[in-house]
Design an enzyme around this catalytic site. Structure first.
Site, PDB file in Angstrom:
ATOM      1  N   ASP A  53     -14.841   9.410   9.814  1.00 27.57           N
ATOM      2  CA  ASP A  53     -13.831   8.415   9.473  1.00 27.57           C
ATOM      3  C   ASP A  53     -12.479   9.101   9.568  1.00 27.57           C
ATOM      4  OD1 ASP A  53     -14.111   5.467   8.021  1.00 27.57           O
ATOM      5  OD2 ASP A  53     -12.185   6.437   7.617  1.00 27.57           O
ATOM      6  N   ARG A  97       0.817  -1.219   0.000  1.00 25.29           N
ATOM      7  CA  ARG A  97       0.000   0.000   0.000  1.00 25.29           C
ATOM      8  C   ARG A  97       0.847   1.263   0.000  1.00 25.29           C
ATOM      9  NH1 ARG A  97      -5.251  -1.174   3.944  1.00 25.29           N
ATOM     10  NH2 ARG A  97      -5.990  -3.020   2.827  1.00 25.29           N
TER      11      ARG A  97
END
Length: 292
Positions: free
Chosen positions: A161, A52
């Site tokens: 979030d 990632r």
């Protein structure tokens, strides 16, 4: 400017794509991620983290993970790269009407009782760890349907979030038709708009629902969540599984401080409060209530 030292940079697109995340740098990053957002990165996550973060190395034109760590931990990196890095490492998986029994319990048990006890009040609900918006928009549909049969009932939804990337998707409220398959047909007709370009296969949440949801970034590790009011209901599902037990306990204690007496918290079906020192009682599978 970058931190002092020989930070090796290359033009974006020309870096060494075989850069390997060493055990030392993995340790530095995993400790930092845990301290920053409470997410544990055991050794089995090393390959995932490496893959990632390669995207960030490419975007920045940084040659190695060691240089990336040096930049990330610099003053400039903490200001400019921290949020980008967290966007890469957080997992965002959600669906419309995920774990549907929760919404049935909300509609048939929680809401009727709440309306009887709070006539004329506005329900305050928090979707904690909302990802790309499927959960808060599902809640908006369910609560709007309840309002049709309960005149005077109103609600507002806060959705948060840690990832700015998924929050942008949530605010846009645009989804592929395949993503909204779990939405019942009658609700699709009411609450989803098809694109003018029918071949695009995209739909958007209607403005009336979008107006009911307020999105903002929030890190669960912050001592103060910045809530202006206490909450009636919290949905925090399939989130605390990424934290160790001490962090789970601290987080739930913070939730408790932001809940009204008698408020509910909905957890994921793989999560349990068993063994945690929090004053919440089970009222339904993975649904808990603050003691008065």
């Amino acid at each position: 400017m970058f931190a002092s030292g020989a930070l090796r940079m290359e033009e974006p697109g020309r870096i060494d794509h075989t850069a390997v995340l060493s055990a030392r740098d993995f340790g530095r990053l995993s400790r930092f991620i845990y301290d920053t957002c409470g997410i544990k990165m055991p050794d089995v996550k090393k390959t995932m983290l490496e893959a990632r973060l390669q995207k960030r190395l490419r975007a920045l034109g940084i040659h190695s993970f060691t240089d990336y760590c040096d930049y990330l931990f610099s003053n400039e990196g903490l200001e400019k790269e921290l949020v980008q890095m967290l966007d890469m490492v957080t997992t965002n998986k959600t669906d419309f009407f995920r774990e549907p029994d929760h919404f049935n319990y909300l509609s048939h048990t929680v809401l009727p009782d709440w309306v009887r006890k709070h006539p004329g009040a506005t329900l305050a609900i928090w979707s904690a760890g909302c990802s790309s918006g499927e959960e808060p928009y599902t809640l908006a549909m369910v609560l709007s349907e309840f309002a049709l049969n309960n005149p005077g009932f109103d609600f507002r939804i806060l959705a948060t979030d840690i990832s700015t990337r998924v929050l942008e998707k949530a605010k846009n409220a645009i989804y592929q038709e395949s993503q909204v398959e779990p939405v019942p047909f009658e609700l699709k007709k009411k609450y989803l708009l098809r694109s003018k370009d029918r071949s695009s296969g995209m739909v958007r949440i209607v403005p009336e629902l979008r107006e009911k949801v307020r999105f903002r970034r929030l890190n669960f590790m912050d001592e103060d969540f910045g809530m202006r009011e206490h909450l009636d209901i919290i949905f925090c599902r399939n989130v605390i599984i990424y934290f160790d037990r001490p962090t789970q306990e601290k987080l739930l204690q913070r939730f408790h401080r932001n809940m009204k007496p008698g408020a509910f918290i909905f957890m994921g079906h793989s999560e349990t409060l068993s063994g945690l020192d929090v004053p919440l009682v089970s009222v339904y599978p993975t649904v808990y209530r603050r003691q008065k």
